[in-house]
Each structure stands twice: as structure tokens, then as C-alpha cells.
Design a protein around this motif. Structure first.
Motif, PDB file in Angstrom:
ATOM      1  N   SER A 161      42.776  65.017  26.292  1.00 59.76           N
ATOM      2  CA  SER A 161      42.418  66.334  26.824  1.00 59.76           C
ATOM      3  C   SER A 161      41.078  66.355  27.552  1.00 59.76           C
ATOM      4  CB  SER A 161      42.408  67.366  25.697  1.00 59.76           C
ATOM      5  OG  SER A 161      43.712  67.578  25.246  1.00 59.76           O
ATOM      6  N   GLY A 162      40.242  65.363  27.334  1.00 56.78           N
ATOM      7  CA  GLY A 162      38.931  65.350  27.965  1.00 56.78           C
ATOM      8  C   GLY A 162      38.759  64.285  29.033  1.00 56.78           C
ATOM      9  N   SER A 163      39.784  63.513  29.311  1.00 58.22           N
ATOM     10  CA  SER A 163      39.676  62.425  30.282  1.00 58.22           C
ATOM     11  C   SER A 163      40.831  62.499  31.279  1.00 58.22           C
ATOM     12  CB  SER A 163      39.704  61.072  29.553  1.00 58.22           C
ATOM     13  OG  SER A 163      39.608  60.017  30.481  1.00 58.22           O
ATOM     14  N   TRP A 164      40.487  62.832  32.513  1.00 56.17           N
ATOM     15  CA  TRP A 164      41.489  63.034  33.561  1.00 56.17           C
ATOM     16  C   TRP A 164      41.141  62.210  34.793  1.00 56.17           C
ATOM     17  CZ3 TRP A 164      45.616  66.488  33.313  1.00 56.17           C
ATOM     18  CH2 TRP A 164      45.649  67.291  32.177  1.00 56.17           C
ATOM     19  N   ASP A 165      42.174  61.742  35.468  1.00 55.37           N
ATOM     20  CA  ASP A 165      42.026  61.165  36.806  1.00 55.37           C
ATOM     21  C   ASP A 165      42.725  62.104  37.771  1.00 55.37           C
ATOM     22  OD1 ASP A 165      40.758  58.914  35.834  1.00 55.37           O
ATOM     23  OD2 ASP A 165      42.542  57.651  35.902  1.00 55.37           O
ATOM     24  N   VAL A 166      42.167  62.240  38.958  1.00 54.88           N
ATOM     25  CA  VAL A 166      42.769  63.061  40.008  1.00 54.88           C
ATOM     26  C   VAL A 166      42.888  62.191  41.245  1.00 54.88           C
ATOM     27  CG1 VAL A 166      42.518  65.115  41.446  1.00 54.88           C
ATOM     28  CG2 VAL A 166      41.670  65.138  39.089  1.00 54.88           C
ATOM     29  N   GLN A 167      44.064  62.207  41.841  1.00 48.56           N
ATOM     30  CA  GLN A 167      44.280  61.491  43.096  1.00 48.56           C
ATOM     31  C   GLN A 167      44.762  62.522  44.109  1.00 48.56           C
ATOM     32  OE1 GLN A 167      47.760  58.920  43.437  1.00 48.56           O
ATOM     33  NE2 GLN A 167      46.448  57.351  44.319  1.00 48.56           N
ATOM     34  N   THR A 168      44.121  62.558  45.272  1.00 45.07           N
ATOM     35  CA  THR A 168      44.524  63.528  46.282  1.00 45.07           C
ATOM     36  C   THR A 168      44.190  63.033  47.680  1.00 45.07           C
ATOM     37  OG1 THR A 168      44.355  65.833  47.012  1.00 45.07           O
ATOM     38  CG2 THR A 168      42.352  64.829  46.133  1.00 45.07           C
ATOM     39  N   ALA A 169      45.012  63.452  48.614  1.00 48.80           N
ATOM     40  CA  ALA A 169      44.764  63.180  50.030  1.00 48.80           C
ATOM     41  C   ALA A 169      44.050  64.370  50.670  1.00 48.80           C
ATOM     42  CB  ALA A 169      46.091  62.924  50.749  1.00 48.80           C
ATOM     43  N   ARG A 170      43.818  65.412  49.877  1.00 44.47           N
ATOM     44  CA  ARG A 170      43.218  66.645  50.398  1.00 44.47           C
ATOM     45  C   ARG A 170      41.705  66.670  50.157  1.00 44.47           C
ATOM     46  NH1 ARG A 170      46.196  71.850  48.407  1.00 44.47           N
ATOM     47  NH2 ARG A 170      44.463  72.669  49.626  1.00 44.47           N
ATOM     48  N   PRO A 171      40.901  66.634  51.224  1.00 41.65           N
ATOM     49  CA  PRO A 171      39.446  66.682  51.062  1.00 41.65           C
ATOM     50  C   PRO A 171      38.963  67.950  50.358  1.00 41.65           C
ATOM     51  CG  PRO A 171      40.027  66.086  53.318  1.00 41.65           C
ATOM     52  CD  PRO A 171      41.296  66.467  52.621  1.00 41.65           C
ATOM     53  N   ASP A 172      39.641  69.088  50.575  1.00 39.69           N
ATOM     54  CA  ASP A 172      39.214  70.329  49.933  1.00 39.69           C
ATOM     55  C   ASP A 172      39.404  70.269  48.415  1.00 39.69           C
ATOM     56  OD1 ASP A 172      42.005  70.360  50.360  1.00 39.69           O
ATOM     57  OD2 ASP A 172      42.085  72.526  50.649  1.00 39.69           O
ATOM     58  N   VAL A 173      40.463  69.627  47.962  1.00 42.90           N
ATOM     59  CA  VAL A 173      40.684  69.473  46.519  1.00 42.90           C
ATOM     60  C   VAL A 173      39.655  68.500  45.938  1.00 42.90           C
ATOM     61  CG1 VAL A 173      42.288  68.620  44.755  1.00 42.90           C
ATOM     62  CG2 VAL A 173      43.124  70.090  46.594  1.00 42.90           C
ATOM     63  N   ALA A 174      39.437  67.379  46.613  1.00 42.04           N
ATOM     64  CA  ALA A 174      38.435  66.409  46.143  1.00 42.04           C
ATOM     65  C   ALA A 174      37.050  67.063  46.080  1.00 42.04           C
ATOM     66  CB  ALA A 174      38.417  65.185  47.051  1.00 42.04           C
ATOM     67  N   GLY A 175      36.712  67.869  47.081  1.00 44.87           N
ATOM     68  CA  GLY A 175      35.434  68.565  47.092  1.00 44.87           C
ATOM     69  C   GLY A 175      35.297  69.546  45.949  1.00 44.87           C
ATOM     70  N   ARG A 176      36.375  70.272  45.664  1.00 47.72           N
ATOM     71  CA  ARG A 176      36.356  71.235  44.559  1.00 47.72           C
ATOM     72  C   ARG A 176      36.178  70.528  43.216  1.00 47.72           C
ATOM     73  NH1 ARG A 176      34.606  75.457  42.258  1.00 47.72           N
ATOM     74  NH2 ARG A 176      36.068  76.552  40.928  1.00 47.72           N
ATOM     75  N   ILE A 177      36.843  69.383  43.054  1.00 45.73           N
ATOM     76  CA  ILE A 177      36.675  68.601  41.824  1.00 45.73           C
ATOM     77  C   ILE A 177      35.202  68.228  41.657  1.00 45.73           C
ATOM     78  CG2 ILE A 177      37.224  66.412  40.663  1.00 45.73           C
ATOM     79  CD1 ILE A 177      39.556  68.367  40.634  1.00 45.73           C
ATOM     80  N   GLY A 178      34.567  67.788  42.747  1.00 43.82           N
ATOM     81  CA  GLY A 178      33.150  67.425  42.696  1.00 43.82           C
ATOM     82  C   GLY A 178      32.246  68.600  42.356  1.00 43.82           C
ATOM     83  N   GLU A 179      32.620  69.812  42.805  1.00 43.63           N
ATOM     84  CA  GLU A 179      31.843  71.008  42.477  1.00 43.63           C
ATOM     85  C   GLU A 179      31.963  71.359  40.990  1.00 43.63           C
ATOM     86  OE1 GLU A 179      33.296  74.179  44.924  1.00 43.63           O
ATOM     87  OE2 GLU A 179      32.674  73.193  46.778  1.00 43.63           O
ATOM     88  N   ILE A 180      33.188  71.280  40.474  1.00 42.03           N
ATOM     89  CA  ILE A 180      33.442  71.664  39.086  1.00 42.03           C
ATOM     90  C   ILE A 180      32.880  70.625  38.120  1.00 42.03           C
ATOM     91  CG2 ILE A 180      35.241  72.141  37.381  1.00 42.03           C
ATOM     92  CD1 ILE A 180      37.034  72.971  39.755  1.00 42.03           C
TER      93      ILE A 180
END
Length: 99
Positions: free
Chosen positions: A70-89
């Protein structure tokens, strides 16, 4: 879900190997974001699983989420807006060399 409007119109295919308590996940179906949120309303602990996301009507997934616990996630995306949001959060998030 932290990605909010970026994924509101998405469909998700879930592969859950282990969850406490166990929730019935429809097999190999694409579910709308609101359906997935309803499944997880009881805040289960997802230990091992993956979610593929795509824009509704698209045939290609462009967001993948993988949980080790529950505390360890990987995210893979081709969308820069999603990657940017992950970095903000999650400012301590790091880019992985491979999936």
C-alpha cells in the motif's frame, strides 16, 4: 484518487494478486474510474497488483500503476502531465530506469 481530472474519463483493467481484505475484482474488464474508486471505498490494503489505464474509447493504455504494497507504487506513463502531477504530489518520487 490523486490524479483527479487527469484520469476522470479513464477506463482501468485491474490485476490484483493479493489484497486485504479480499475484494471481488471483475476479471479482464475495463472499468470506469468511478467504478474502481467504488471498489476501493473500504480502503483495502493492496499488496500486489497492477492497473492499466486508458482514455475512454482508446485501445491503448497510457498509464500503468503497480503496487508492491500500500505504500510502494510504480507509475509508468507516456503522458507528461501525469508524470508532472506525480512529481507535484510526491516530490521524492524518482524516475526508474526500467519497469
Amino acid at each position: 484518487m490523486s490524479l483527479g481530472p487527469l484520469i476522470e474519463t479513464y477506463e482501468w483493467r485491474l490485476t490484483v494478486n493479493w489484497m486485504i481484505p479480499e475484494i471481488e475484482i471483475p476479471g479482464d474488464m475495463w472499468l470506469a474510474t468511478d467504478q474502481v474508486l467504488q471498489l476501493f471505498e473500504s480502503d483495502p490494503q493492496l499488496v500486489d497488483g497492477e492497473a492499466e489505464g486508458r482514455r475512454a474509447g482508446s485501445s491503448t493504455a497510457d498509464v500503468r500503476l503497480r503496487a508492491f504494497d500500500s505504500g510502494s507504487w510504480d507509475v509508468q506513463t507516456a503522458r507528461p502531465d501525469v508524470a508532472g502531477r506525480i512529481g507535484e504530489i510526491y516530490p521524492d518520487a524518482v524516475e526508474l530506469d526500467n519497469w
